[in-house]
Design a protein around this motif. Structure first.
Motif, PDB file in Angstrom:
ATOM      1  N   LEU A  49      35.941  85.732  90.358  1.00  0.00           N
ATOM      2  CA  LEU A  49      36.994  85.625  89.346  1.00  0.00           C
ATOM      3  C   LEU A  49      38.300  86.200  89.887  1.00  0.00           C
TER       4      LEU A  49
ATOM      5  N   ASP B 274      39.101  88.030  80.369  1.00  0.00           N
ATOM      6  CA  ASP B 274      38.890  86.974  81.374  1.00  0.00           C
ATOM      7  C   ASP B 274      37.437  86.955  81.850  1.00  0.00           C
TER       8      ASP B 274
ATOM      9  N   PHE C 159      34.235  83.923  81.125  1.00  0.00           N
ATOM     10  CA  PHE C 159      33.203  83.371  82.014  1.00  0.00           C
ATOM     11  C   PHE C 159      31.809  83.585  81.434  1.00  0.00           C
TER      12      PHE C 159
ATOM     13  N   ARG D 257      28.338  78.154  83.649  1.00  0.00           N
ATOM     14  CA  ARG D 257      28.491  79.349  84.487  1.00  0.00           C
ATOM     15  C   ARG D 257      28.014  79.071  85.896  1.00  0.00           C
TER      16      ARG D 257
ATOM     17  N   PHE E 205      30.386  76.610  87.671  1.00  0.00           N
ATOM     18  CA  PHE E 205      31.612  77.260  88.158  1.00  0.00           C
ATOM     19  C   PHE E 205      31.325  78.099  89.397  1.00  0.00           C
TER      20      PHE E 205
ATOM     21  N   ARG F  51      32.985  77.193  92.738  1.00  0.00           N
ATOM     22  CA  ARG F  51      33.889  78.196  93.304  1.00  0.00           C
ATOM     23  C   ARG F  51      33.530  78.493  94.760  1.00  0.00           C
TER      24      ARG F  51
ATOM     25  N   LEU G 121      39.142  80.021  86.617  1.00  0.00           N
ATOM     26  CA  LEU G 121      38.353  79.521  85.492  1.00  0.00           C
ATOM     27  C   LEU G 121      38.983  78.296  84.840  1.00  0.00           C
TER      28      LEU G 121
END
Length: 341
Positions: free
Chosen positions: A257, A274, A278, A286, A289, A293, A301
């Motif tokens: 993040l 933030d 998530f 989740r 991502f 990522r 996000l």
């Protein structure tokens, strides 16, 4: 062709700094999580060679007005104070535009200096120390063979601050595995609440297969955490930190993040929000991502809401699951993280 030495590493925040190598390797070089200097014998470079490098770089980069210089490699503060003073004086002679000189500094190297020595180094321009405390938990410090305890971490940080140096503390989330996750978060926050460093630089751990830490995972001493579990550890850590005038930053690409950054005095609530954004995602999102990522599809996000990127990440997920139906995503994400450091 360069006529001067450059070491293998510097902090991400020193990407535009002048780099001057004053030592080779790390004088401790026994941390179980780090393999950077394992094949390198530690040595202190001759002062004549260092000053020669400073002069050569000043000639090659005469048109570049450097504001900051980082002293390499693993811990320049291990050098004797009079040795460092000669280096600092040469730097300011050849680079008069310098406003900051920085270095990595182990906690035990800081505590070997007297307050008077640190203040003298500060007066000669060494004004920012990057300290790899990693954790404030004694059990974890022992587990990773860091070579000092939490008391040394706290004393060193307070000493640097008393000397009016800017202090960055590096933190490793996930370094204790599932077994020490809560202790790592709480004890590290406890230490930092006392130190109150200028910067708290958070890194997610990537365990390299060649490291001793990987052997601890293999023999069951600690258990590898998922990306979500590391984020949960980060939330607890951040929650336990006091609202103080310290800048908290996920600055390295290894972190999940990257948007979680800000001043703890004014932006702690937003950073927790933030993280919660998530953690409130549906489980499949989740995971999507996290994998997206790690594969550089997503960076923030908000990217999850972009249809084209979402489809691209889904295609990668489908391919991974098709090729390996029993894929361990914690293992996969760790593999990517460790390859980035």
């Amino acid at each position: 062709m360069n006529e001067f030495e450059i070491g293998p590493i510097r902090p991400p925040s020193e990407s535009s700094s002048l780099l001057i190598r004053v030592t080779r390797g790390c004088h401790w070089n026994k941390c179980y999580f780090c393999g950077l200097y394992k094949s390198m014998k530690f040595s202190m470079r001759p002062i004549e060679d260092i000053i020669s490098d400073i002069k050569v770089q000043s000639e090659q980069y005469s048109d570049q007005k450097y504001k900051s210089c980082f002293l390499q490699d693993g811990d320049a503060l291990v050098l004797k104070t009079e040795y460092l003073l000669k280096i600092l004086d040469a730097l300011h002679q050849y680079f008069p535009s310098l406003e900051s000189v920085t270095t990595y500094a182990r906690a035990d190297s800081i505590t070997r200096k007297t307050l008077s020595e640190l203040k003298l180094l500060r007066e000669h321009g060494l004004n920012h120390l990057y300290c790899g405390m990693e954790t404030g938990a004694d059990h974890v410090l022992q587990l990773i063979n860091k070579g000092f305890n939490a008391d040394t971490v706290i004393r060193s940080g307070c000493l640097a601050k008393e000397a009016d140096m800017t202090l960055s503390e590096f933190i490793l989330l996930g370094i204790g595995g599932k077994e020490y996750s809560e202790e790592n978060a709480r004890k590290t926050a406890d230490a930092l609440n006392i130190i109150q460093p200028d910067f708290i630089r958070v890194h997610a751990t990537g365990f390299k297969p060649s490291s001793m830490m990987w052997q601890l995972i293999q023999n069951g001493t600690i258990t590898l955490q998922s990306e979500e579990e590391i984020v949960q550890e980060q939330r607890l850590f951040l929650q336990c930190l006091n609202e103080m005038d310290s800048y908290y930053v996920n600055e390295h690409i290894i972190n999940l993040l990257l948007e979680v950054r800000g001043n703890l005095l004014t932006e702690k609530r937003q950073m927790l929000s933030d993280i919660d954004r998530f953690l409130r995602l549906p489980p499949e999102e989740r995971l999507l991502f996290a994998v997206g990522r790690r594969l550089n599809v997503f960076f923030f996000l908000d990217d999850l809401q972009k249809p084209e990127l979402h489809r691209q990440a889904e295609a990668y997920m489908d391919k991974i699951k098709k090729e390996n139906p029993n894929v361990d995503f914690a293992l996969l994400c760790n593999y990517v993280r460790q390859s980035q450091i």
